[in-house]
Enzyme design. Structure first.
Site, PDB file in Angstrom:
ATOM      1  N   ASP A 199       0.836  -1.205   0.000  1.00  0.00           N
ATOM      2  CA  ASP A 199       0.000   0.000   0.000  1.00  0.00           C
ATOM      3  C   ASP A 199       0.870   1.253   0.000  1.00  0.00           C
ATOM      4  O   ASP A 199       1.435   1.628   1.037  1.00  0.00           O
ATOM      5  CB  ASP A 199      -0.888  -0.017   1.262  1.00  0.00           C
ATOM      6  CG  ASP A 199      -1.743   1.226   1.381  1.00  0.00           C
ATOM      7  OD1 ASP A 199      -2.131   1.569   2.507  1.00  0.00           O
ATOM      8  OD2 ASP A 199      -2.013   1.862   0.343  1.00  0.00           O
ATOM      9  N   ASP A 236      -1.629   5.644  -5.096  1.00  0.00           N
ATOM     10  CA  ASP A 236      -1.984   4.806  -3.955  1.00  0.00           C
ATOM     11  C   ASP A 236      -2.383   3.408  -4.425  1.00  0.00           C
ATOM     12  O   ASP A 236      -3.526   3.178  -4.838  1.00  0.00           O
ATOM     13  CB  ASP A 236      -3.135   5.458  -3.175  1.00  0.00           C
ATOM     14  CG  ASP A 236      -3.470   4.672  -1.918  1.00  0.00           C
ATOM     15  OD1 ASP A 236      -4.304   5.153  -1.125  1.00  0.00           O
ATOM     16  OD2 ASP A 236      -2.899   3.580  -1.717  1.00  0.00           O
TER      17      ASP A 236
HETATM   18  C1  4AV Z   1      -4.158   4.133   2.421  1.00  0.00           C
HETATM   19  N1  4AV Z   1      -4.271   3.389   1.189  1.00  0.00           N
HETATM   20  C2  4AV Z   1      -5.648   2.994   0.879  1.00  0.00           C
HETATM   21  C3  4AV Z   1      -6.183   1.911   1.775  1.00  0.00           C
HETATM   22  C4  4AV Z   1      -5.527   0.686   1.832  1.00  0.00           C
HETATM   23  C5  4AV Z   1      -6.051  -0.318   2.638  1.00  0.00           C
HETATM   24  N2  4AV Z   1      -5.355  -1.553   2.669  1.00  0.00           N
HETATM   25  O1  4AV Z   1      -5.837  -2.513   3.339  1.00  0.00           O
HETATM   26  O2  4AV Z   1      -4.278  -1.675   2.001  1.00  0.00           O
HETATM   27  C6  4AV Z   1      -7.224  -0.152   3.356  1.00  0.00           C
HETATM   28  C7  4AV Z   1      -7.882   1.064   3.292  1.00  0.00           C
HETATM   29  C8  4AV Z   1      -7.357   2.099   2.501  1.00  0.00           C
HETATM   30 CL1  4AV Z   1      -8.194   3.613   2.433  1.00  0.00          CL
END
Ligand code: 4AV
Length: 324
Positions: free
Chosen positions: A32, A212
């Site tokens: 992420d 992202d």
């Molecule tokens: C902060 N990057 C987005 C995000 C990633 C994840 N993840 O589990 O990798 C979860 C929520 C969001 Cl909002």
């Protein structure tokens, strides 16, 4: 050193999972670039929260005593726990004393997604949540050992894709890589495009946003979203589904970000994210509004069309995109 790891999408390319060796156990992590904690499901979790997941087994001898983490995301999900120093390997690249954040509590959406055993955050280390001793990301820990201090995301719709560490694989994109300088003052891979295009019509309006890999969709300023969907017959802004939906057989224009004056284009089929109903009548758009957010989010819908290079090999961090 350099190396590559295969990354595999979940259904509808909603997220991409990569095998990572954490303290000798292989876990499927969501890499992420929008966060900076490497946190994992652990044997400290109650069975009600960890059933169905692979877990990291903690070892008191490796504990960073007194350190804890608590991370929360824009979608309301969260995780918290304590911290251990252990060996982490991805794509054959090794960090020997990586802060492994072992969960003692995770929110329901993480428990329910049994394919994901944790996250590897590859944003910048000042966003790491460990207290009182903030920790470094995997990339920060290994970058001095890499042939070149960069990593690249080659997310492929339907998969398999790859994360490359330490090198650029020129076979994974056509034409040139186009770079933008990154403003990491918010700890994110934030940059500003010189414009965008809907179909072949270019607009010189700059868009500021973050790359992202952990966000599924492409979230843009609402004026641009409105202009895009003005071209789509049967468009609805649905309160029930929380965004723009259209008939699943709708013709969709392509969408491009203009980076260093070059078009980087999302093909139409990526812009139809998924059906909202079992009968496949209406579909949820890959482009949605970033209203209320401090920036746009260039997530999987865009990143799947590009080879994205996250480059810290120069004085200023930069991000490069090559059309797949
Ligand atoms: C902060 N990057 C987005 C995000 C990633 C994840 N993840 O589990 O990798 C979860 C929520 C969001 Cl909002």
């Amino acid at each position: 050193v350099s190396g590559s790891a295969t990354t595999t999408p979940e259904r509808f390319d909603s997220e991409f999972l990569t095998p990572v060796m954490v303290g000798g156990t292989t876990l499927m992590l969501n890499i992420d670039t929008g966060s900076s904690d490497l946190w994992v499901f652990s044997n400290q979790l109650p069975a009600s929260e960890s059933t169905g997941h692979s877990v990291y087994t903690v070892n008191a001898a490796k504990k960073l005593v007194g350190d804890t983490f608590s991370v929360s995301f824009g979608d309301g999900s969260s995780a918290s726990g304590n911290v251990f120093a252990d060996t982490v390997v991805v794509g054959g690249v090794t960090a020997t004393r990586q802060a492994v954040e072992a969960a003692t509590s995770v929110s329901a959406s993480f428990t329910q997604d049994t394919n994901v055993d944790g996250l590897m955050g590859l944003a910048f280390s000042p966003l790491n949540t460990v207290q009182p001793q903030q920790q470094r990301t995997f990339f920060d820990n290994v970058k001095s050992t890499l042939d070149t201090a960069l990593f690249a995301a080659d997310l492929i719709s339907g998969g398999p894709g790859e994360y490359d560490f330490g090198f650029i694989d020129t076979a994974k994109f056509t034409g040139t890589l186009d770079f933008s300088p990154v403003d990491n003052s918010l700890g994110l891979w934030e940059f500003t495009t010189s414009g965008y295009a809907i179909g072949t019509t270019r607009h010189a309006t700059a868009i500021n946003g973050i790359a992202d890999t952990g966000t599924t969709l492409l979230l843009l300023p609402s004026a641009i979203v409105t202009a895009y969907y003005a071209q789509v017959k049967g468009i609805q802004n649905s309160t029930q589904f929380g965004g723009f939906i259209f008939p699943c057989n709708a013709i969709l224009p392509t969408f491009s970000l203009i980076i260093d004056s070059k078009l980087h284009t999302v093909p139409s089929d990526f812009l139809n994210f998924a059906p909202v109903d079992a009968a496949n009548t209406n579909c949820f758009g890959g482009i949605q509004s970033a209203a209320g957010l401090p920036f746009s989010i260039f997530g999987g819908i865009f990143l799947k069309s590009q080879y994205a290079v996250f480059d810290m090999s120069q004085a200023t961090p930069r991000i490069g995109f090559g059309q797949q």
